[in-house]
Scaffold this motif. Structure first.
Motif, PDB file in Angstrom:
ATOM      1  N   GLN A 169       0.917  -1.129  -0.115  1.00 61.18           N
ATOM      2  CA  GLN A 169      -0.053   0.127   0.017  1.00 61.18           C
ATOM      3  C   GLN A 169       0.898   1.289   0.180  1.00 61.18           C
ATOM      4  OE1 GLN A 169      -3.310  -0.394  -0.441  1.00 61.18           O
ATOM      5  NE2 GLN A 169      -2.852  -2.620  -0.299  1.00 61.18           N
ATOM      6  N   VAL A 170       0.328   2.263  -0.503  1.00 64.86           N
ATOM      7  CA  VAL A 170       1.033   3.531  -0.766  1.00 64.86           C
ATOM      8  C   VAL A 170       0.725   4.513   0.377  1.00 64.86           C
ATOM      9  CG1 VAL A 170       1.770   5.435  -2.325  1.00 64.86           C
ATOM     10  CG2 VAL A 170       1.313   3.003  -3.052  1.00 64.86           C
ATOM     11  N   TYR A 171       1.382   5.251   1.097  1.00 63.36           N
ATOM     12  CA  TYR A 171       1.254   6.275   2.025  1.00 63.36           C
ATOM     13  C   TYR A 171       1.761   7.472   1.869  1.00 63.36           C
ATOM     14  CZ  TYR A 171      -0.278   2.027   4.641  1.00 63.36           C
ATOM     15  OH  TYR A 171      -0.904   0.844   5.245  1.00 63.36           O
ATOM     16  N   ASP A 172       1.348   8.521   2.407  1.00 64.40           N
ATOM     17  CA  ASP A 172       1.589   9.901   2.640  1.00 64.40           C
ATOM     18  C   ASP A 172       2.858  10.150   3.048  1.00 64.40           C
ATOM     19  OD1 ASP A 172       1.498  12.437   1.625  1.00 64.40           O
ATOM     20  OD2 ASP A 172      -0.121  13.135   3.058  1.00 64.40           O
ATOM     21  N   LEU A 188       0.472   6.291   9.981  1.00 68.30           N
ATOM     22  CA  LEU A 188       0.718   6.603   8.439  1.00 68.30           C
ATOM     23  C   LEU A 188      -0.754   6.961   7.776  1.00 68.30           C
ATOM     24  CD1 LEU A 188       3.686   4.035   7.881  1.00 68.30           C
ATOM     25  CD2 LEU A 188       3.501   6.714   8.523  1.00 68.30           C
ATOM     26  N   ARG A 189      -0.840   7.622   6.808  1.00 67.00           N
ATOM     27  CA  ARG A 189      -2.273   7.775   6.001  1.00 67.00           C
ATOM     28  C   ARG A 189      -1.787   7.164   4.798  1.00 67.00           C
ATOM     29  NH1 ARG A 189      -4.728  11.460   2.568  1.00 67.00           N
ATOM     30  NH2 ARG A 189      -2.892  13.044   2.304  1.00 67.00           N
ATOM     31  N   ARG A 190      -2.836   6.171   4.567  1.00 67.79           N
ATOM     32  CA  ARG A 190      -2.639   5.429   3.056  1.00 67.79           C
ATOM     33  C   ARG A 190      -3.197   6.206   2.133  1.00 67.79           C
ATOM     34  NH1 ARG A 190      -5.448   1.809  -0.076  1.00 67.79           N
ATOM     35  NH2 ARG A 190      -7.401   1.849   1.193  1.00 67.79           N
ATOM     36  N   ILE A 191      -2.705   6.410   1.059  1.00 66.11           N
ATOM     37  CA  ILE A 191      -3.247   7.176  -0.256  1.00 66.11           C
ATOM     38  C   ILE A 191      -3.452   6.459  -1.591  1.00 66.11           C
ATOM     39  CG2 ILE A 191      -2.372   9.293   0.934  1.00 66.11           C
ATOM     40  CD1 ILE A 191      -0.095   9.153  -0.838  1.00 66.11           C
ATOM     41  N   GLU A 293       3.372  -4.828  14.751  1.00 67.25           N
ATOM     42  CA  GLU A 293       4.711  -5.170  13.602  1.00 67.25           C
ATOM     43  C   GLU A 293       3.866  -5.129  12.187  1.00 67.25           C
ATOM     44  OE1 GLU A 293       7.428  -7.987  16.063  1.00 67.25           O
ATOM     45  OE2 GLU A 293       5.642  -8.799  15.295  1.00 67.25           O
ATOM     46  N   ARG A 294       2.861  -4.353  12.043  1.00 66.91           N
ATOM     47  CA  ARG A 294       1.962  -4.339  10.788  1.00 66.91           C
ATOM     48  C   ARG A 294       2.968  -3.756   9.572  1.00 66.91           C
ATOM     49  NH1 ARG A 294      -0.206  -0.741  14.306  1.00 66.91           N
ATOM     50  NH2 ARG A 294      -0.587   1.374  13.681  1.00 66.91           N
ATOM     51  N   PHE A 295       3.538  -2.888   9.866  1.00 68.77           N
ATOM     52  CA  PHE A 295       4.543  -2.304   8.900  1.00 68.77           C
ATOM     53  C   PHE A 295       5.851  -3.087   8.593  1.00 68.77           C
ATOM     54  CE2 PHE A 295       1.754   1.622   9.888  1.00 68.77           C
ATOM     55  CZ  PHE A 295       1.109   1.707   8.735  1.00 68.77           C
ATOM     56  N   LEU A 296       6.067  -3.899   9.157  1.00 70.15           N
ATOM     57  CA  LEU A 296       7.240  -4.834   8.966  1.00 70.15           C
ATOM     58  C   LEU A 296       6.414  -6.072   8.038  1.00 70.15           C
ATOM     59  CD1 LEU A 296       8.770  -5.318  12.401  1.00 70.15           C
ATOM     60  CD2 LEU A 296       9.307  -3.642  10.527  1.00 70.15           C
TER      61      LEU A 296
END
Length: 398
Positions: A169-172, A188-191, A293-296
């Motif tokens: 996923q892409v984030y700002d 983090l804000r997903r965009i 650990e979701r962003f790992l």
């Protein structure tokens, strides 16, 4: 030989330089007291090549005697230190070149100047073997740093890792605690997304991946292949592996360049951790279950600019150069044309006015650049020749 010389000067993913550059030799206790060092080529010298070493001192040393001794301590060459060729830095304000070209017998040697001794260096009959060793080490490092499914077990027993990057996923751009910190504030804000950013190489000492660094390494790999009479197949394999990932980081449909996969450190609120917060093997990340650990497990992707908007010129130039150099090397016309078209697209989107702070990584402090960057072209983007290409001139990544 051309490919070996060029590969010998490469810069790798993760911040490493490998090459036939003079390196600091071992300094004796006496040397520390006199404030001097002797630098020799750490790879060694070919028996019939020109050979130079450098004496670097705080105080003037013109006229001092030096000698070269073999592995048994026997003197094989001597002379006097010549004229000062200029300062190295504030510590070593005097630099003197020693000409060792008269040494032609293969073996191991050491240079001795009063109070200073170099590390041992080697002279070999076959200079190619010196450069081949450097090339092999450089290629091995790239291979060991591979991410994704196409890893090579090698000496580290590597396993496929970060396959979840295929649906990232892409984030700002996150907000950081301060300009020198990689710790973020808030969530983090997903965009956007998903995007496929699997593959590539890790950065130095962690599992993050940067377009900024990969493009620079790619340009050197492809340049070494271009300038060789017979491109080294191992170098080409790594160059193609890296370019496959760079190709994923450029979305030609939306005109978006992605610059980073992963986040360095978690946020102040401690609701998630980042790459630098947890010591682990890379292959475990895809299977982590803890919410923190979701962003790992599912690594965020960040972009250089909004879709279709101008791209920081250092990123645009470096990335375009990598594809243009690949176009000069690849023999398949369709592949060469595709790479050249990609180079032209990215090149055309470079921001050339009101640039402000360059974009490198998140945070910028990871790889700061402040000097201006000039993009020059040896052919216009609509050039009919797939052998045309671009060059990037400016600061190397820090």
């Amino acid at each position: 030989m051309g490919s070996l010389r060029r590969v010998g000067s490469m810069v790798v993913a993760a911040g490493l330089v490998v090459g036939p550059v003079s390196g600091v030799g071992a300094v004796s206790t006496a040397a520390a007291g006199s404030g001097g060092v002797v630098r020799v080529n750490q790879l060694g010298y070919g028996a019939f090549d020109g050979k130079a070493a450098y004496v670097m001192t705080r105080d003037a040393a013109t006229g001092a005697r030096y000698q070269v001794v073999d592995r048994y301590g026997n003197r094989v060459l001597s002379g006097r230190v010549g004229g000062d060729v200029g300062e190295w830095n504030a510590t070593y304000q005097h630099v003197y070149q020693l000409d060792l070209s008269a040494l032609k017998v293969p073996g191991k040697y050491r240079i001795e100047v009063p109070g200073v001794a170099s590390s041992a260096f080697e002279i070999r009959a076959d200079a190619n073997r010196l450069l081949t060793g450097a090339k092999d080490k450089a290629v091995t490092f790239f291979t060991e740093q591979r991410d994704g499914a196409n890893v090579v077990p090698g000496s580290l027993g590597r396993q496929p890792a970060h396959l979840n990057d295929r649906v990232a996923q892409v984030y700002d751009t996150p907000v950081f605690v301060d300009p020198d910190s990689d710790q973020t504030v808030g969530e983090l804000r997903r965009i956007g997304g998903p995007v496929d950013v699997e593959g590539g190489w890790y950065d130095a000492g962690d599992y993050l991946k940067f377009t900024h660094i990969a493009a620079y390494s790619e340009s050197l790999l492809w340049a070494s292949a271009r300038d060789a009479r017979r491109p080294d197949q191992q170098v080409l394999a790594e160059a193609r592996h890296g370019l496959d990932w760079l190709d994923k980081m450029w979305d030609s449909r939306t005109k978006t360049l992605y610059i980073q996969v992963g986040v360095g450190t978690g946020n102040v609120e401690e609701t998630f951790v980042g790459d630098h917060d947890v010591w682990r093997l890379p292959e475990v990340d895809d299977h982590l279950a803890d919410p923190s650990e979701r962003f790992l497990r599912n690594r965020p992707v960040f972009r250089a600019a909004a879709p279709g908007k101008p791209i920081s010129p250092n990123l645009a130039g470096r990335t375009a150069a990598a594809f243009a150099l690949a176009a000069q090397v690849e023999k398949n016309p369709a592949t060469a044309r595709r790479h050249l078209d990609t180079a032209a697209q990215i090149y055309a989107q470079a921001q050339t006015t009101n640039v402000g702070q360059l974009v490198t990584s998140l945070p910028f402090a990871f790889y700061p650049e402040t000097a201006g960057v000039t993009i020059s072209s040896s052919a216009r983007p609509n050039s009919p020749s797939p052998r045309a290409g671009w060059a990037i001139h400016g600061p190397e990544p820090g």
